[in-house]
Enzyme design. Structure first.
Site, mmCIF file in Angstrom:
data_model
loop_
_atom_site.group_PDB
_atom_site.id
_atom_site.type_symbol
_atom_site.label_atom_id
_atom_site.label_comp_id
_atom_site.label_asym_id
_atom_site.label_seq_id
_atom_site.Cartn_x
_atom_site.Cartn_y
_atom_site.Cartn_z
ATOM 1 N N ASP A 178 0.851 -1.197 0.000
ATOM 2 C CA ASP A 178 0.000 0.000 0.000
ATOM 3 C C ASP A 178 0.886 1.246 0.000
ATOM 4 O O ASP A 178 1.944 1.240 -0.628
ATOM 5 C CB ASP A 178 -0.900 -0.053 1.248
ATOM 6 C CG ASP A 178 -2.236 0.626 1.047
ATOM 7 O OD1 ASP A 178 -2.242 1.856 0.872
ATOM 8 O OD2 ASP A 178 -3.274 -0.059 1.059
ATOM 9 N N HIS A 239 -3.357 5.935 3.666
ATOM 10 C CA HIS A 239 -4.208 4.776 3.352
ATOM 11 C C HIS A 239 -3.666 3.493 3.972
ATOM 12 O O HIS A 239 -4.399 2.695 4.567
ATOM 13 C CB HIS A 239 -4.296 4.666 1.833
ATOM 14 C CG HIS A 239 -5.290 3.697 1.305
ATOM 15 N ND1 HIS A 239 -4.993 2.359 1.077
ATOM 16 C CD2 HIS A 239 -6.585 3.856 0.926
ATOM 17 C CE1 HIS A 239 -6.054 1.750 0.572
ATOM 18 N NE2 HIS A 239 -7.039 2.629 0.467
ATOM 19 N N SER A 420 -11.309 -0.973 -0.221
ATOM 20 C CA SER A 420 -10.008 -0.974 0.458
ATOM 21 C C SER A 420 -10.162 -1.252 1.942
ATOM 22 O O SER A 420 -9.264 -1.814 2.575
ATOM 23 C CB SER A 420 -9.312 0.382 0.287
ATOM 24 O OG SER A 420 -8.757 0.527 -0.980
#
Length: 590
Positions: A178, A239, A420
């Site tokens: 990520d 994220h 996600s």
């Protein structure tokens, strides 16, 4: 005469210590001193399993056998006060709950259990355990914000119930490919050394194009037009920190929220930065995370059993990406990927459409498909991702984050939505599953168990959203029992077998062995008279609310098809809903 005396000797020996006695589970014997209830499994096809009279005769005989071993108190009880054992009801798995009429101490309870198990038609005896309310972890964000997606509500993933069973993710490594991770105080203790795989200084915002150890997220912000003409300015998302927290945030420390596999460890792998990340970097990261070698980078000292990829693009799966995935899966890593957030068929997105991955769609608090979630036959299962429409907290997935708009600032907790966010729910549950088994499950077995243990969507889905909604408790329980023998009648694929006559209400279990590489299971019943119903289970005795296939049409003609089955043992439960004779069963495994 000698022969008869030998047989008699054997019979006497068997009465004292039955060679074929059923198994006796004494692990919760103390519970039997509070409530003398036991769960008895009679062998498939035995009269005791199907007929209440035969079952009661067996229990009466067991009480008679047990009394001499249970001490003076029980022996002194006479008439209606004497010890008896009553059959209360049937329960799941073809078992029966029975209860002694007297309160027992440990010695008496064990003697009775062994006497019941001495019946040759008894397969196992266990205490009907007493469960108690389990205290939740003391993390405040768990109770205030995370319970809708971790708990037992309509859209919950049943994570709290999996925790109650003792699953914590201990000993399992999860790689998160990520944006990397920040030094969040409620996450960093569960981080292992990672790596930054970005080979472009513009994307990474580092001084050079070289890869560097660490896997730390330094920000993925961008100015207006930096990522293309007309592209707006974007703040850093952090994220990877949010995803990693869902998987393994530090838990029960009185701070923040909880991670699903809170005793697992996360290897942060940075592949996304300003404007995204390159496929070539991502492919290298996949192989490296699983323990494979990548030139120019030290091998990962902590190979991952689970890889989380909450990323993707609007294109079909490329050959190089599939090659990298295959290599990682070959090393034993289960790869969990996001279906994507474009409200479109998943077939046009990668890595969601790649083979050998677990593709995850998203649902909201009521269990509905989130409006943004990609859909279609390529989605394996759904998990909580937040729909945004329920407000705070129920519209969002809550996890660790950072308040910096560009570079890292202070630790915070925040809500995001997306596939996600659904994906780390599944990755965390895979870590829970692997933590309760003695031999690691293969990626194919993990995928099979995840899909087989989903629960039915509480509301109708607007588009195909996988086999069902993630059920952490069921997945962990099935993982614990994976590979343990279940008695059933064998089938021979490709050869029709004539079924014995069955009376209404009778049920029989058949086994189907599926090798690796099989593409389809076809099961049909036909011919004869009457009516049957079919349920198919993967590595478990199937139930109406827990199966991988069912057929319940009127009559004999039933059919179940399973495409791309996971390798292992399947169990077909065939029940007669009307008296049946002359029916045939044909199983094909291609």
């Amino acid at each position: 005469m000698i022969f008869r005396r030998t047989v008699l000797s054997l019979l006497i020996a068997g009465a004292c210590a039955p060679v074929f006695a059923g198994t006796v589970d004494l692990t919760s014997l103390d519970d039997a001193t509070l409530s003398p209830r036991f769960i008895v499994k009679y062998k498939s096809g035995s009269a005791e399993r199907a007929q209440s009279d035969a079952r009661q005769r067996s229990l009466d005989a067991a009480a008679t056998r047990a009394r001499p071993q249970m001490g003076a108190r029980i022996a002194a009880l006479q008439g209606n006060a004497a010890l008896h054992v009553q059959s209360l009801r049937a329960t799941v798995g073809g078992k029966h709950v029975v209860k002694a009429t007297q309160r027992l101490n440990r010695t008496e309870a064990e003697a009775l259990m062994r006497a019941i198990a001495a019946d040759p038609n008894v397969e196992s005896v266990a205490v009907d355990r007493l469960m108690h309310a389990a205290a939740l972890p003391n993390d405040p964000v768990l109770t205030s914000h995370q319970m809708w997606h971790y708990g037992t509500g309509a859209g919950g993933a049943r994570v709290t119930t999996a925790w109650d069973s003792g699953a914590s993710g201990a000993g399992v490594v999860v790689a998160v490919i990520d944006t990397g991770a920040t030094h969040h105080a409620d996450l960093e203790p569960n981080l292992l050394p990672g790596y930054d795989f970005i080979t472009d200084a513009f994307v990474s915002r580092r001084a050079t194009d070289g890869r560097v150890p660490g896997g730390w997220d330094t920000g993925d912000y961008s100015a207006a037009n930096e990522c293309g003409a007309g592209a707006p300015a974007e703040n850093s998302s952090w994220h990877g920190t949010h995803v990693s927290g869902t998987i393994a945030e530090v838990t029960n420390n009185g701070v923040g929220g909880a991670g699903i596999a809170y005793n697992a460890k996360v290897v942060p792998v940075r592949v996304l930065g300003r404007c995204g990340g390159y496929t070539s970097d991502i492919n290298d990261a996949i192989v490296w995370a699983a323990g494979g070698h990548i030139d120019g980078v030290p091998d990962n000292p902590n190979p991952a059993e689970v890889i989380n990829m909450s990323l993707g693009g609007a294109h079909e799966c490329e050959v190089d990406t599939q090659t990298a995935i295959n290599a990682a899966v070959g090393l034993g890593a289960t790869i969990v990927v996001a279906a994507g957030n474009d409200n479109s068929p998943v077939t046009g997105h990668a890595p969601a459409s790649c083979a050998n991955v677990v593709t995850v769609g998203a649902t909201g608090a009521s269990g509905q498909r989130a409006s943004y979630s990609n859909y279609g036959a390529g989605v394996d299962l759904a998990a909580p991702g937040g729909a945004g429409t329920e407000g705070v907290p129920g519209g969002y997935i809550w996890s660790t984050l950072n308040n910096g708009t560009t570079v890292p600032g202070s630790d915070i907790y925040a809500g995001y939505t997306g596939t996600s966010m659904a994906t780390p729910h599944v990755a965390g549950v895979v870590a829970l599953m692997q933590s309760v088994v003695t031999t690691p499950l293969t990626p194919a077995q993990v995928e099979g168990l995840l899909k087989a243990t989903t629960r039915a969507f509480p509301v109708k889905q607007t588009q195909a959203n996988g086999a069902g909604l993630l059920d952490a408790a069921a997945a962990v329980e099935r993982a614990r029992s994976f590979g343990q023998p279940i008695n059933g009648l064998p089938t021979t694929p490709g050869i029709a077998m004539v079924l014995p006559p069955m009376a209404t209400g009778e049920r029989e279990l058949y086994t189907i062995d599926v090798p690796a590489g099989a593409t389809k299971i076809d099961i049909t019943t036909y011919g004869g008279r009457g009516e049957v119903q079919l349920l198919l289970g993967y590595e478990a005795d199937p139930l109406p609310n827990s199966n991988v296939g069912a057929s319940a049409r009127p009559g004999i003609n039933q059919a179940i098809t399973v495409a791309n089955p996971a390798p292992g043992h399947y169990y077909l439960a065939l029940s007669a809903t009307k008296d049946t004779s002359g029916a045939r069963l044909l199983v094909k495994v291609n």
